[in-house]
Design a protein around this motif. Structure first.
Motif, PDB file in Angstrom:
ATOM      1  N   ARG A  60     -51.572  12.142 -61.553  1.00  0.00           N
ATOM      2  CA  ARG A  60     -51.139  13.540 -61.645  1.00  0.00           C
ATOM      3  C   ARG A  60     -49.748  13.708 -61.020  1.00  0.00           C
ATOM      4  N   PRO A  86     -52.212  16.744 -66.831  1.00  0.00           N
ATOM      5  CA  PRO A  86     -51.933  15.345 -66.471  1.00  0.00           C
ATOM      6  C   PRO A  86     -52.981  14.382 -67.019  1.00  0.00           C
ATOM      7  N   GLU A  87     -54.247  14.785 -66.995  1.00  0.00           N
ATOM      8  CA  GLU A  87     -55.297  13.928 -67.548  1.00  0.00           C
ATOM      9  C   GLU A  87     -55.130  13.767 -69.057  1.00  0.00           C
TER      10      GLU A  87
END
Length: 264
Positions: free
Chosen positions: A227, A250-251
């Protein structure tokens, strides 16, 4: 009006198998067409992967192909696969105000942007007159409700040089053949400067973010370190990107990169 029928012959899908593509995004009805330098094909059914999700069964999957080598070869320019839909969906859903769409393609992004209540006008910039003619003849925008259809204006021009009369609230850019490629961030920064767009989403931006993180040797995993890597690169790009406002962005970058990031 979706182009898929939702019917899957018995035995093609079952427990543990890929599921049928289902989306509330607008999927125009396309029909096969042959032009001089472009062709549109429709495949009754195929299996295709998503951008950050797994494979799906797609019915009536349409693809725009560019005819090359005097008709001896073709290259897929755009298609209605789960990957194409997911990789543009965030920008279409977040579009608002005057939205400039760089690249007409199959008209999908422009149509879905126009369907957003917050969008007041959609200006589509397309360089190739044959693509404009083909999408017009198929009647992609004619399938929209009148209030959405009336928002759309198509301008023939160069995406890297186009300057609108009024500033853009949203810039959606998709002018590239491959989702990976060098120089994309700079091209988007140029388009953003020309349009003075308040918010930006460009096709493959997750690959740019992940590729830069990889080049710097930063961790790129679905954890706090990953992240932090994504957030650092977004800040370095200096673009008001659509996407990072989502808690799981971010994932999503990590998931998309695992499937689609290639060495440029």
């Amino acid at each position: 009006m979706p182009s898929d029928t939702g019917f899957v012959p018995k035995g093609l899908a079952g427990p543990g198998a890929a599921t049928l593509l289902e989306t509330d995004m607008f999927r125009p009805v396309y029909r096969p067409m042959q032009g001089e330098r472009w062709r549109l094909d429709v495949v009754p059914m195929c299996m295709a992967p998503g951008y950050w999700s797994g494979p799906r069964l797609v019915t009536d999957m349409a693809a725009l192909l560019r005819v090359e080598d005097e008709g001896r070869s073709v290259r897929t320019w755009m298609s209605m696969t789960p990957m194409e839909i997911e990789s543009q969906e965030l920008g279409c859903r977040a579009a608002a105000g005057h939205t400039v769409v760089m690249g007409l393609g199959m008209g999908w992004a422009a149509a879905n942007a126009a369907l957003q209540p917050e969008v007041t006008a959609v200006t589509v910039v397309e360089f190739d007159p044959e693509v404009i003619s083909m999408i017009g003849e198929i009647g992609v925008f004619g399938q929209l409700p009148e209030d959405a259809r009336s928002k759309i204006t198509i301008v023939r021009g160069d995406a890297l040089a186009y300057v609108p009369d009024t500033s853009a609230d949203t810039l959606l850019a998709d002018i590239w053949l491959s989702i990976n490629g060098p120089g994309r961030a700079g091209q988007v920064q140029s388009m953003r400067a020309n349009t003075r767009a308040a918010r930006v989403y460009f096709w493959g931006q997750e690959m740019v973010i992940a590729g830069r993180a990889r080049a710097l040797g930063l961790p790129l995993e679905p954890d706090d370190a990953g992240r932090a890597s994504v957030e650092r690169i977004i800040a370095e790009l200096g673009l008001p990107l659509i996407g990072p406002e989502l808690p799981d962005y971010p994932e999503r970058v990590v998931l998309a990169a695992a499937q689609w990031l290639r060495e440029a």
